[in-house]
Structure formats: C-alpha cells, structure tokens
Design a protein around this motif. Structure first.
Motif, PDB file in Angstrom:
ATOM      1  N   UNK A   1      -7.984  16.190 -14.790  1.00  0.00           N
ATOM      2  CA  UNK A   1      -7.505  15.556 -13.575  1.00  0.00           C
ATOM      3  C   UNK A   1      -6.748  14.281 -13.937  1.00  0.00           C
ATOM      4  N   UNK A   2      -5.568  14.129 -13.377  1.00  0.00           N
ATOM      5  CA  UNK A   2      -4.719  12.958 -13.637  1.00  0.00           C
ATOM      6  C   UNK A   2      -4.833  11.996 -12.453  1.00  0.00           C
ATOM      7  N   UNK A   3      -5.298  10.781 -12.732  1.00  0.00           N
ATOM      8  CA  UNK A   3      -5.517   9.781 -11.691  1.00  0.00           C
ATOM      9  C   UNK A   3      -4.435   8.703 -11.776  1.00  0.00           C
ATOM     10  N   UNK A   4      -3.820   8.435 -10.640  1.00  0.00           N
ATOM     11  CA  UNK A   4      -2.770   7.426 -10.518  1.00  0.00           C
ATOM     12  C   UNK A   4      -3.332   6.264  -9.708  1.00  0.00           C
ATOM     13  N   UNK A   5      -3.018   5.056 -10.152  1.00  0.00           N
ATOM     14  CA  UNK A   5      -3.429   3.857  -9.422  1.00  0.00           C
ATOM     15  C   UNK A   5      -2.202   3.002  -9.135  1.00  0.00           C
ATOM     16  N   UNK A   6      -2.195   2.384  -7.982  1.00  0.00           N
ATOM     17  CA  UNK A   6      -1.131   1.448  -7.634  1.00  0.00           C
ATOM     18  C   UNK A   6      -1.727   0.334  -6.799  1.00  0.00           C
ATOM     19  N   UNK A   7      -0.939  -0.706  -6.605  1.00  0.00           N
ATOM     20  CA  UNK A   7      -1.407  -1.906  -5.915  1.00  0.00           C
ATOM     21  C   UNK A   7      -0.317  -2.431  -5.001  1.00  0.00           C
ATOM     22  N   UNK A   8      -0.722  -3.110  -3.941  1.00  0.00           N
ATOM     23  CA  UNK A   8       0.250  -3.748  -3.078  1.00  0.00           C
ATOM     24  C   UNK A   8      -0.426  -4.487  -1.942  1.00  0.00           C
ATOM     25  N   UNK A   9       0.373  -5.257  -1.231  1.00  0.00           N
ATOM     26  CA  UNK A   9      -0.127  -5.972  -0.063  1.00  0.00           C
ATOM     27  C   UNK A   9      -0.121  -5.055   1.151  1.00  0.00           C
ATOM     28  N   UNK A  10       0.936  -4.270   1.309  1.00  0.00           N
ATOM     29  CA  UNK A  10       1.078  -3.301   2.397  1.00  0.00           C
ATOM     30  C   UNK A  10       0.989  -3.957   3.770  1.00  0.00           C
ATOM     31  N   UNK A  11       1.583  -5.139   3.886  1.00  0.00           N
ATOM     32  CA  UNK A  11       1.624  -5.842   5.160  1.00  0.00           C
ATOM     33  C   UNK A  11       2.830  -5.333   5.944  1.00  0.00           C
ATOM     34  N   UNK A  12       2.706  -5.221   7.243  1.00  0.00           N
ATOM     35  CA  UNK A  12       3.756  -4.673   8.108  1.00  0.00           C
ATOM     36  C   UNK A  12       4.250  -3.369   7.468  1.00  0.00           C
ATOM     37  N   UNK A  13       3.376  -2.399   7.424  1.00  0.00           N
ATOM     38  CA  UNK A  13       3.615  -1.127   6.727  1.00  0.00           C
ATOM     39  C   UNK A  13       4.939  -0.508   7.181  1.00  0.00           C
ATOM     40  N   UNK A  14       5.743  -0.084   6.192  1.00  0.00           N
ATOM     41  CA  UNK A  14       7.069   0.465   6.486  1.00  0.00           C
ATOM     42  C   UNK A  14       7.373   1.660   5.576  1.00  0.00           C
ATOM     43  N   UNK A  15       8.537   2.253   5.782  1.00  0.00           N
ATOM     44  CA  UNK A  15       8.925   3.479   5.071  1.00  0.00           C
ATOM     45  C   UNK A  15       8.979   3.275   3.558  1.00  0.00           C
ATOM     46  N   UNK A  16       9.299   2.086   3.102  1.00  0.00           N
ATOM     47  CA  UNK A  16       9.300   1.821   1.664  1.00  0.00           C
ATOM     48  C   UNK A  16       7.900   1.950   1.076  1.00  0.00           C
ATOM     49  N   UNK A  17       6.908   1.454   1.811  1.00  0.00           N
ATOM     50  CA  UNK A  17       5.517   1.603   1.369  1.00  0.00           C
ATOM     51  C   UNK A  17       5.148   3.083   1.275  1.00  0.00           C
ATOM     52  N   UNK A  18       5.456   3.827   2.335  1.00  0.00           N
ATOM     53  CA  UNK A  18       5.119   5.249   2.358  1.00  0.00           C
ATOM     54  C   UNK A  18       5.827   5.990   1.228  1.00  0.00           C
ATOM     55  N   UNK A  19       7.068   5.649   0.984  1.00  0.00           N
ATOM     56  CA  UNK A  19       7.837   6.311  -0.061  1.00  0.00           C
ATOM     57  C   UNK A  19       7.216   6.103  -1.447  1.00  0.00           C
ATOM     58  N   UNK A  20       6.883   4.865  -1.784  1.00  0.00           N
ATOM     59  CA  UNK A  20       6.327   4.630  -3.121  1.00  0.00           C
ATOM     60  C   UNK A  20       4.942   5.262  -3.265  1.00  0.00           C
ATOM     61  N   UNK A  21       4.160   5.274  -2.190  1.00  0.00           N
ATOM     62  CA  UNK A  21       2.842   5.905  -2.260  1.00  0.00           C
ATOM     63  C   UNK A  21       2.971   7.419  -2.425  1.00  0.00           C
TER      64      UNK A  21
END
Length: 130
Positions: A1-21
């Motif tokens: 199983x390959x596990x990916x981790x990422x980090x962010x503030x995710x304030x005022x969630x927008x399409x850029x957030x969704x895209x990178x996730x």
C-alpha cells in the motif's frame, strides 16, 4: 500500500485545494492530510484563518479523496508526521519548492504545480473589497 501525505491550511476552501488533493490522492492508495492549526496558520501567513481549525479539519475530512486528517502543529514536525503515518510520498505545492527536500531520505518528495490564478489570499482580498 502506497501512502501519500500532504499539508496545508485549507482556509476558504477553493478549487485549487481540491485539485492538489485529488492529484495527491492519485499518487497512492491512501491520502493523509495535515491541516495547519490556527496558531501555525497565523505564524505562516501573518493573519488568523477565516475558518477555525475544526471547521477546516471537517471540510477536508469530508472529501472523498481524503482518507484521514490530523492537526499539524509545527512545520518542523513534518518528519515525525511522515513516520507516524508511514507515508511513502510527501506532496506539497510548488510554492514550497525545495523546502522539504531534506525529507527525501525517508520518503519521496514531490512538489505539484498550484492551480493558476487562484489563491486564498486573492479570494479574501476580493471579498474585502466588495
């Protein structure tokens, strides 16, 4: 199983957030997301987030591409978080390019391009000008 981790503030969630996730999730079998605490967000951006940390945790946790979320308390703890979640890949936006290369001894480090012409800061500025 390959596990990916990422980090962010995710304030005022927008399409850029969704895209990178979504792109991060496509790189593995599970996606773990560290959401910056209010205190960490303030130290990174010099302003309090619009949405409090629990709301931001709930928003990110509600996404189908995300398997687990946790509260990120410190940028300096990235190595510990990677180990805690047994992550194989660290994904960050390319605005952090090179900043976490030192973690490549414990996982693959990838910097993905940000969505052009969108940022939380610009959204907040537009709303404030109305």
């Amino acid at each position: 199983m390959r596990i990916v981790i990422t980090f962010g503030t995710f304030d005022v969630f927008h399409i850029g957030h969704l895209s990178i996730l979504n792109r991060a999730r496509s790189l593995g079998d599970r996606l773990i997301v560290g959401v910056s605490s209010d205190k960490l967000s303030f130290s990174k951006k010099g302003r309090a987030p619009i949405y409090p940390q629990q709301a931001r945790l709930d928003i990110v946790a509600g996404l189908k591409c995300v398997d687990d979320v946790f509260l990120e308390e410190s940028l300096e703890m990235k190595k510990e978080y990677i180990r805690q979640f047994y992550a194989d890949v660290l994904v960050m936006g390319d605005d952090w390019g090179g900043r976490f290369d030192g973690l490549s001894d414990i996982c693959q480090v990838l910097y993905l391009p940000r969505t052009p012409s969108i940022s939380t800061t610009s959204i907040i500025e537009v709303v404030r000008s109305i």
